[in-house]
Design an enzyme around this catalytic site. Structure first.
Site, mmCIF file in Angstrom:
data_model
loop_
_atom_site.group_PDB
_atom_site.id
_atom_site.type_symbol
_atom_site.label_atom_id
_atom_site.label_comp_id
_atom_site.label_asym_id
_atom_site.label_seq_id
_atom_site.Cartn_x
_atom_site.Cartn_y
_atom_site.Cartn_z
ATOM 1 N N SER A 173 13.108 20.388 25.320
ATOM 2 C CA SER A 173 12.655 19.081 24.862
ATOM 3 C C SER A 173 13.072 18.001 25.864
ATOM 4 O O SER A 173 12.650 18.030 27.008
ATOM 5 C CB SER A 173 13.194 18.798 23.454
ATOM 6 O OG SER A 173 12.546 17.693 22.877
ATOM 7 N N LYS A 225 4.765 -2.916 11.581
ATOM 8 C CA LYS A 225 6.172 -3.083 11.908
ATOM 9 C C LYS A 225 6.990 -1.928 11.347
ATOM 10 O O LYS A 225 7.943 -1.459 11.957
ATOM 11 C CB LYS A 225 6.688 -4.423 11.371
ATOM 12 C CG LYS A 225 8.179 -4.651 11.592
ATOM 13 C CD LYS A 225 8.515 -4.660 13.084
ATOM 14 C CE LYS A 225 9.998 -4.900 13.310
ATOM 15 N NZ LYS A 225 10.354 -4.827 14.744
#
Length: 344
Positions: A173, A225
């Protein structure tokens, strides 16, 4: 009363002697540390060629006859003296130098704080013919943290200095996000490599709060948001938007890897990981080799310097180290100079 008086005087004298010793030791440590940069970290450099030689010499001390070893020791002292008289920056000395770094990553890639300093100091002295070897161990973590770590490694490439990354255990990763920057990637046969994917998961306590009559209120400005949340009620629209964010991060991840390595992204960017032997077949790595073998072989033709920024030791630890050195006396100085850890 006489006993109490005598004991009090003895105790006072003992305390005075101890305080005097501590004051002297503190003064010695302060003088030894004079000239070092202030701050929470200090630079440590190990000359690995000599360290390898020291270990081999220690083994020879146990194997060779005493007379032969004494002659070998005499020759070695002369070699060390000659090497110390050489000028490191002599233009005629064109031997390749390899700077060795270690990166042990956690989920926040907190080791990047030291990595950026180590790379900065190396770039002040490195030549195009030199090389940087990073021993990398990380299972990944936060995107922005590992993105910064990868960006630090690109600084080396931008200076046209060869970068080799060694994976002995795992570079997955975010770890592979760093590794793919290298000119050359080596990995141990059973090292875990790959996992080019993105993961996000979180619990949701909304039903628990409702069951206990607890209201959760959240106020935002901007349509997106906040999407999914820990305590609010997540809608299908929230999940879809969050999925878009995950996919966008994955797209950036794949694009970054593709920039640095010619890979079949449809095969390797599924989020899977592979062991070193299979990773070599998929071209995720270039060679099966441990960092130990790579550096030991390189030490035959190059000078190896391990560079690291370490936290400063607390005063009490430095005091203990000083006491240990004083206790060893002459033999301690001898071992420090010659590099022999134990002679019987």
């Amino acid at each position: 009363m006489d006993f109490v008086t005598d004991y009090s005087l003895f105790l006072a004298k003992s305390i005075t002697v101890v305080l005097a010793i501590l004051a002297i030791a503190g003064g010695i440590i302060a003088l030894a540390g004079r000239g070092r940069p202030l701050g929470k970290q200090r630079l440590e450099v190990k000359y690995l060629n000599r360290e390898y030689d020291d270990m081999a010499h220690t083994l020879k001390a146990a194997m060779l006859p005493k007379k032969v070893f004494k002659q070998l020791l005499k020759t070695r002292k002369q070699e060390i003296k000659r090497s110390r008289e050489q000028t490191p920056d002599d233009p005629s000395k064109d031997k390749k130098r390899i700077f060795v770094l270690n990166f042990h990553g956690d989920i926040r890639a907190s080791a990047v704080a030291s990595l950026r300093e180590e790379i900065t100091v190396i770039l002040t002295v490195a030549r195009p013919a030199d090389e940087v070897v990073l021993r990398l161990e990380s299972g990944g973590g936060l995107v922005h943290a590992y993105g910064l770590a990868a960006s630090q490694l690109t600084r080396i490439k931008d200076k046209q200095i060869r970068l080799t990354i060694a994976v002995d255990k795992i570079a997955a990763s975010g770890g592979y996000l760093m590794a793919c920057v290298a000119d050359h990637i080596i990995a141990a046969p059973f090292a875990v490599v790959g996992s080019i994917g993105v993961l996000a998961q979180l619990p949701n306590f909304n039903r628990f709060l409702k069951r206990h009559d607890i209201d959760f209120e959240q106020f935002t400005a901007g349509e997106f948001k906040r999407t999914v949340t820990l305590f609010g009620e997540n809608t299908d629209e929230d999940r879809a938007r969050f999925r878009q964010e995950i996919d966008e991060t994955h797209r950036l991840f794949k694009a970054f890897v593709k920039t640095h390595r010619d890979l079949d992204m449809a095969t390797v960017a599924t989020g899977e990981h592979w062991y070193g032997t299979r990773a070599l077949e998929l071209k995720l790595v270039d060679e099966l080799c441990t960092s130990d073998d790579y550096l030991l072989d390189a030490s035959k033709t190059a000078e190896l310097y391990q560079v690291s920024f370490k936290p400063k030791k607390p005063f009490i630890d430095r005091l203990s180290s000083l006491a240990s050195i004083l206790d060893k006396g002459h033999m301690g100085r001898y071992r420090s100079e010659v590099g022999i850890h134990e002679i019987k």
